[in-house]
Scaffold this motif. Structure first.
Motif, PDB file in Angstrom:
ATOM      1  N   PRO A 231       0.819  -1.206   0.000  1.00  0.00           N
ATOM      2  CA  PRO A 231       0.000   0.000   0.000  1.00  0.00           C
ATOM      3  C   PRO A 231       0.857   1.261   0.000  1.00  0.00           C
ATOM      4  CG  PRO A 231      -0.887  -1.601   1.534  1.00  0.00           C
ATOM      5  CD  PRO A 231       0.431  -2.149   1.070  1.00  0.00           C
ATOM      6  N   ALA A 232       0.346   2.294  -0.636  1.00  0.00           N
ATOM      7  CA  ALA A 232       1.110   3.528  -0.806  1.00  0.00           C
ATOM      8  C   ALA A 232       1.482   4.187   0.524  1.00  0.00           C
ATOM      9  CB  ALA A 232       0.317   4.509  -1.670  1.00  0.00           C
ATOM     10  N   ILE A 233       0.781   3.852   1.616  1.00  0.00           N
ATOM     11  CA  ILE A 233       1.145   4.437   2.908  1.00  0.00           C
ATOM     12  C   ILE A 233       2.544   4.028   3.332  1.00  0.00           C
ATOM     13  CG2 ILE A 233      -1.218   4.673   3.727  1.00  0.00           C
ATOM     14  CD1 ILE A 233      -0.846   2.105   5.313  1.00  0.00           C
ATOM     15  N   ALA A 234       3.103   2.956   2.720  1.00  0.00           N
ATOM     16  CA  ALA A 234       4.456   2.524   3.076  1.00  0.00           C
ATOM     17  C   ALA A 234       5.499   3.550   2.696  1.00  0.00           C
ATOM     18  CB  ALA A 234       4.760   1.193   2.403  1.00  0.00           C
ATOM     19  N   VAL A 235       5.209   4.367   1.703  1.00  0.00           N
ATOM     20  CA  VAL A 235       6.183   5.372   1.267  1.00  0.00           C
ATOM     21  C   VAL A 235       6.597   6.271   2.431  1.00  0.00           C
ATOM     22  CG1 VAL A 235       6.573   7.325  -0.274  1.00  0.00           C
ATOM     23  CG2 VAL A 235       5.286   5.321  -1.084  1.00  0.00           C
ATOM     24  N   HIS A 236       5.631   6.645   3.252  1.00  0.00           N
ATOM     25  CA  HIS A 236       5.927   7.527   4.388  1.00  0.00           C
ATOM     26  C   HIS A 236       6.031   6.773   5.703  1.00  0.00           C
ATOM     27  CE1 HIS A 236       5.207  10.863   1.697  1.00  0.00           C
ATOM     28  NE2 HIS A 236       4.017  10.371   1.398  1.00  0.00           N
ATOM     29  N   ARG A 237       5.327   5.640   5.803  1.00  0.00           N
ATOM     30  CA  ARG A 237       5.299   4.920   7.070  1.00  0.00           C
ATOM     31  C   ARG A 237       6.431   3.892   7.195  1.00  0.00           C
ATOM     32  NH1 ARG A 237      -0.031   4.086   8.767  1.00  0.00           N
ATOM     33  NH2 ARG A 237       0.817   2.573  10.257  1.00  0.00           N
ATOM     34  N   ALA A 238       6.981   3.437   6.078  1.00  0.00           N
ATOM     35  CA  ALA A 238       8.023   2.417   6.134  1.00  0.00           C
ATOM     36  C   ALA A 238       9.165   2.732   5.181  1.00  0.00           C
ATOM     37  CB  ALA A 238       7.420   1.051   5.815  1.00  0.00           C
ATOM     38  N   PRO A 239       9.788   3.910   5.307  1.00  0.00           N
ATOM     39  CA  PRO A 239      10.934   4.219   4.451  1.00  0.00           C
ATOM     40  C   PRO A 239      12.122   3.314   4.800  1.00  0.00           C
ATOM     41  CG  PRO A 239      10.721   5.863   6.175  1.00  0.00           C
ATOM     42  CD  PRO A 239       9.511   4.976   6.289  1.00  0.00           C
ATOM     43  N   HIS A 240      12.924   3.014   3.796  1.00  0.00           N
ATOM     44  CA  HIS A 240      14.095   2.165   3.996  1.00  0.00           C
ATOM     45  C   HIS A 240      15.175   2.661   3.032  1.00  0.00           C
ATOM     46  CE1 HIS A 240      16.770  -1.299   3.975  1.00  0.00           C
ATOM     47  NE2 HIS A 240      16.079  -1.848   4.975  1.00  0.00           N
ATOM     48  N   PRO A 241      16.400   2.847   3.510  1.00  0.00           N
ATOM     49  CA  PRO A 241      17.443   3.382   2.613  1.00  0.00           C
ATOM     50  C   PRO A 241      17.758   2.481   1.436  1.00  0.00           C
ATOM     51  CG  PRO A 241      18.376   2.632   4.703  1.00  0.00           C
ATOM     52  CD  PRO A 241      16.891   2.641   4.868  1.00  0.00           C
ATOM     53  N   GLY A 242      17.442   1.192   1.553  1.00  0.00           N
ATOM     54  CA  GLY A 242      17.756   0.276   0.467  1.00  0.00           C
ATOM     55  C   GLY A 242      16.581  -0.032  -0.437  1.00  0.00           C
ATOM     56  N   VAL A 243      15.435   0.653  -0.208  1.00  0.00           N
ATOM     57  CA  VAL A 243      14.227   0.352  -0.981  1.00  0.00           C
ATOM     58  C   VAL A 243      13.706   1.621  -1.650  1.00  0.00           C
ATOM     59  CG1 VAL A 243      11.831  -0.452  -0.864  1.00  0.00           C
ATOM     60  CG2 VAL A 243      13.598  -1.584   0.505  1.00  0.00           C
ATOM     61  N   VAL A 244      13.304   1.477  -2.905  1.00  0.00           N
ATOM     62  CA  VAL A 244      12.679   2.563  -3.654  1.00  0.00           C
ATOM     63  C   VAL A 244      11.239   2.158  -3.952  1.00  0.00           C
ATOM     64  CG1 VAL A 244      12.622   3.770  -5.875  1.00  0.00           C
ATOM     65  CG2 VAL A 244      14.794   3.428  -4.697  1.00  0.00           C
ATOM     66  N   TYR A 245      10.320   3.102  -3.723  1.00  0.00           N
ATOM     67  CA  TYR A 245       8.911   2.883  -4.041  1.00  0.00           C
ATOM     68  C   TYR A 245       8.567   3.695  -5.287  1.00  0.00           C
ATOM     69  CZ  TYR A 245       8.612   1.204   0.813  1.00  0.00           C
ATOM     70  OH  TYR A 245       8.801   0.526   1.995  1.00  0.00           O
ATOM     71  N   ARG A 246       7.832   3.068  -6.223  1.00  0.00           N
ATOM     72  CA  ARG A 246       7.439   3.770  -7.443  1.00  0.00           C
ATOM     73  C   ARG A 246       5.956   3.578  -7.719  1.00  0.00           C
ATOM     74  NH1 ARG A 246      11.028   3.262 -12.772  1.00  0.00           N
ATOM     75  NH2 ARG A 246       9.231   4.531 -13.403  1.00  0.00           N
ATOM     76  N   GLU A 247       5.307   4.656  -8.117  1.00  0.00           N
ATOM     77  CA  GLU A 247       3.928   4.561  -8.568  1.00  0.00           C
ATOM     78  C   GLU A 247       3.916   4.097 -10.022  1.00  0.00           C
ATOM     79  OE1 GLU A 247       1.564   7.977  -7.972  1.00  0.00           O
ATOM     80  OE2 GLU A 247       2.103   8.234  -5.862  1.00  0.00           O
ATOM     81  N   LEU A 248       2.993   3.212 -10.335  1.00  0.00           N
ATOM     82  CA  LEU A 248       2.836   2.725 -11.693  1.00  0.00           C
ATOM     83  C   LEU A 248       1.389   2.936 -12.127  1.00  0.00           C
ATOM     84  CD1 LEU A 248       4.780  -0.678 -11.539  1.00  0.00           C
ATOM     85  CD2 LEU A 248       5.638   1.580 -12.203  1.00  0.00           C
ATOM     86  N   PRO A 249       1.154   3.279 -13.385  1.00  0.00           N
ATOM     87  CA  PRO A 249      -0.212   3.586 -13.820  1.00  0.00           C
ATOM     88  C   PRO A 249      -1.139   2.386 -13.840  1.00  0.00           C
ATOM     89  CG  PRO A 249       1.294   3.561 -15.697  1.00  0.00           C
ATOM     90  CD  PRO A 249       2.147   3.483 -14.471  1.00  0.00           C
ATOM     91  N   ASP A 250      -0.594   1.169 -13.962  1.00  0.00           N
ATOM     92  CA  ASP A 250      -1.465  -0.002 -14.107  1.00  0.00           C
ATOM     93  C   ASP A 250      -1.351  -0.988 -12.947  1.00  0.00           C
ATOM     94  OD1 ASP A 250       1.146  -0.626 -14.789  1.00  0.00           O
ATOM     95  OD2 ASP A 250       0.578  -2.147 -16.264  1.00  0.00           O
TER      96      ASP A 250
END
Length: 290
Positions: A231-250
């Motif tokens: 879920p997108a809430i992980a972007v702010h609630r579960a940041p990690h220096p080794g992980v990148v979160y990306r939004e995708l249109p589909d």
């Protein structure tokens, strides 16, 4: 024999219904059983409450006084039960990342009724619910459920792709979910949102890496063992220096469920909590895609 609540209930029902037959039906008793209860009550008190010389139900003077006071006692007991049950503790289990807005609204409404809400973080909320260790479980998949549980869909959450920060996918322009069906995938079978069947055409030779909880999932993604989606809430609630979160249109949204036990049936307190949790203003809807 001591005076008991059942004696009061039997006598008040008899007074209000006017007949032994009606009172027995109201209390789901047989008529002889109700008659014996009223007679036991008179023996306990040592006084006559019913004038048996009358052709219709008539109370003695003591009977009229006892009826008024017994009815008041039953009313106060009912109010006390309602008040205390409203303050009962409800145990809510979750595996990771409670949806903040939903939880805040439900907790505030339950607190307003005088209830107590205890939250329990667990790797297996579905199993703990089935075993009676929880009253409710908030989950993002119900694969491990059984026939003793009931699931209520309370909304959906927008998801984002997760990958290692040094992955070639991190900066690829125009990346789409449908292109990733052959990528190694990190899966949490108990409580994760992402499974191989989330792709319309799963790759038969795809590598699947399994884990037991969200922390393990995050570290495996960080180590480059595979991709995932959360879920997108992980972007702010579960940041990690080794992980990148990306939004995708589909990327497909993921459902969110609230589960409770069907067997045994939920108590009045649990039904009241469920009513609050399922109110339209408590549903979860992910933010619109930009």
């Amino acid at each position: 024999m001591d005076l008991q609540v059942r004696h009061l209930a039997a006598f008040v029902a008899l007074c209000e219904e006017g007949t032994y037959t009606g009172a027995a039906a109201r209390l789901h008793l047989t008529q002889p059983s109700l008659t014996r209860t009223v007679q036991d009550l008179e023996r306990i008190l040592g006084i006559a409450l019913v004038d048996r010389a009358a052709r219709r139900l008539e109370l003695t003077g003591d009977g009229r006084e006892f009826h008024a006071r017994a009815r008041q006692i039953l009313t106060e007991l009912g109010e006390l039960e309602t008040d205390m049950r409203g303050r009962a503790e409800v145990r809510l289990g979750f595996a990771w990342l409670l949806p903040s807005e939903w939880f805040g609204r439900v907790r505030a409404a339950w607190d307003g009724l005088g209830g107590r809400l205890a939250i329990h973080r667990t790797d297996d909320p579905v199993g703990d619910l089935a075993r009676g260790r929880l009253d409710f479980a908030l989950v993002r998949n119900t694969r491990n459920g059984n026939d003793t549980l009931t699931w209520h869909r309370i909304g959906t959450e927008r998801r984002v792709l997760a990958m290692a920060a040094d992955s070639p996918l991190a900066d690829r322009a125009g990346l789409r979910w449908c292109e990733l069906a052959d990528q190694p995938l990190v899966v949490n079978p108990r409580s994760g949102t992402t499974m191989p069947d989330n792709w319309p055409e799963p790759h038969p030779a795809r590598e699947i890496v399994t884990c037991r909880n969200f922390d393990e999932w995050l570290e495996l993604v960080s180590a480059g063992r595979g991709i995932g989606a959360v879920p997108a809430i992980a972007v702010h609630r579960a940041p990690h220096p080794g992980v990148v979160y990306r939004e995708l249109p589909d990327i497909p949204d993921s459902p969110l469920y609230l589960g409770c036990r069907r067997i045994p049936p939920p108590s009045r307190t649990l039904r009241r909590f469920l009513d609050i949790a399922l109110r339209p203003d408590a549903t979860v809807a992910g933010p619109q895609r930009g």
